[in-house]
Design a protein around this motif. Sequence first.
Motif, mmCIF file in Angstrom:
data_model
loop_
_atom_site.group_PDB
_atom_site.id
_atom_site.type_symbol
_atom_site.label_atom_id
_atom_site.label_comp_id
_atom_site.label_asym_id
_atom_site.label_seq_id
_atom_site.Cartn_x
_atom_site.Cartn_y
_atom_site.Cartn_z
ATOM 1 N N ARG A 1 0.832 -1.213 0.000
ATOM 2 C CA ARG A 1 0.000 0.000 0.000
ATOM 3 C C ARG A 1 0.865 1.260 0.000
ATOM 4 O O ARG A 1 0.647 2.170 -0.783
ATOM 5 N N GLU A 2 1.866 1.303 0.866
ATOM 6 C CA GLU A 2 2.715 2.495 0.973
ATOM 7 C C GLU A 2 3.563 2.722 -0.275
ATOM 8 O O GLU A 2 3.869 3.863 -0.612
ATOM 9 N N GLU A 3 3.933 1.658 -0.953
ATOM 10 C CA GLU A 3 4.756 1.779 -2.158
ATOM 11 C C GLU A 3 3.924 1.853 -3.431
ATOM 12 O O GLU A 3 4.474 1.959 -4.523
ATOM 13 N N GLY A 4 2.609 1.746 -3.309
ATOM 14 C CA GLY A 4 1.736 1.804 -4.479
ATOM 15 C C GLY A 4 1.841 0.574 -5.363
ATOM 16 O O GLY A 4 1.677 0.660 -6.579
ATOM 17 N N ARG B 82 9.916 -6.014 -9.319
ATOM 18 C CA ARG B 82 11.383 -5.964 -9.454
ATOM 19 C C ARG B 82 11.884 -4.525 -9.466
ATOM 20 O O ARG B 82 12.911 -4.214 -8.848
ATOM 21 N N ASP B 83 11.160 -3.631 -10.136
ATOM 22 C CA ASP B 83 11.555 -2.214 -10.166
ATOM 23 C C ASP B 83 11.514 -1.612 -8.763
ATOM 24 O O ASP B 83 12.417 -0.865 -8.372
ATOM 25 N N ALA B 84 10.484 -1.932 -7.995
ATOM 26 C CA ALA B 84 10.385 -1.423 -6.623
ATOM 27 C C ALA B 84 11.512 -1.986 -5.767
ATOM 28 O O ALA B 84 12.118 -1.255 -4.971
ATOM 29 N N PHE B 85 11.820 -3.270 -5.919
ATOM 30 C CA PHE B 85 12.920 -3.877 -5.165
ATOM 31 C C PHE B 85 14.246 -3.207 -5.520
ATOM 32 O O PHE B 85 15.057 -2.937 -4.640
ATOM 33 N N ASP B 86 14.456 -2.923 -6.797
ATOM 34 C CA ASP B 86 15.676 -2.231 -7.210
ATOM 35 C C ASP B 86 15.740 -0.837 -6.587
ATOM 36 O O ASP B 86 16.778 -0.434 -6.053
ATOM 37 N N ARG B 87 14.636 -0.119 -6.659
ATOM 38 C CA ARG B 87 14.584 1.251 -6.128
ATOM 39 C C ARG B 87 14.856 1.280 -4.620
ATOM 40 O O ARG B 87 15.550 2.167 -4.120
ATOM 41 N N LEU B 88 14.313 0.295 -3.891
ATOM 42 C CA LEU B 88 14.456 0.255 -2.432
ATOM 43 C C LEU B 88 15.664 -0.567 -1.979
ATOM 44 O O LEU B 88 15.886 -0.748 -0.791
ATOM 45 N N LYS B 89 16.410 -1.083 -2.957
ATOM 46 C CA LYS B 89 17.616 -1.883 -2.691
ATOM 47 C C LYS B 89 17.313 -3.134 -1.861
ATOM 48 O O LYS B 89 18.053 -3.490 -0.946
ATOM 49 N N ILE B 90 16.206 -3.795 -2.212
ATOM 50 C CA ILE B 90 15.852 -5.070 -1.591
ATOM 51 C C ILE B 90 16.574 -6.159 -2.377
ATOM 52 O O ILE B 90 16.364 -6.294 -3.580
ATOM 53 N N PRO B 91 17.444 -6.932 -1.710
ATOM 54 C CA PRO B 91 18.217 -7.951 -2.428
ATOM 55 C C PRO B 91 17.336 -9.123 -2.858
ATOM 56 O O PRO B 91 16.629 -9.704 -2.043
ATOM 57 N N HIS C 248 5.237 -16.091 -10.043
ATOM 58 C CA HIS C 248 5.405 -15.232 -11.211
ATOM 59 C C HIS C 248 6.250 -14.046 -10.774
ATOM 60 O O HIS C 248 6.266 -13.693 -9.608
ATOM 61 N N SER C 249 6.953 -13.435 -11.687
ATOM 62 C CA SER C 249 7.758 -12.260 -11.354
ATOM 63 C C SER C 249 7.274 -11.078 -12.185
ATOM 64 O O SER C 249 7.313 -11.126 -13.411
ATOM 65 N N TYR C 250 6.796 -10.068 -11.503
ATOM 66 C CA TYR C 250 6.261 -8.887 -12.181
ATOM 67 C C TYR C 250 7.301 -7.775 -12.221
ATOM 68 O O TYR C 250 8.021 -7.547 -11.248
#
Length: 75
Positions: free
Chosen positions: A27-30, A50-59, A44-46
């Motif tokens: 919700r907070e990240e939209g 992946r873009d949000a994980f990259d932006r937030l540096k989630i490994p 499945h991988s959306y």
Amino acid sequence: MIIANGEECKEFIRFNLKKKTLSEFAREEGLNYDYLSKSLNGQHSYRSIRDAFDRLKIPYRLISTAKTPTGKVAA
């Protein structure tokens, strides 16, 4: 390609980003919670996840889901 370390990603979100639930994070990240859940469970991988994980540096690690010539999924 699917996310191979979904459980590690969940832990990172809960502890490092201090989110009580994945729905709160989505919700907070939209983000679409359904997409997040399917991505973290290896269904499945959306791209948006992946873009949000990259932006937030989630490994995260991706593994191929391409089928081998025998028809079995390669891991």
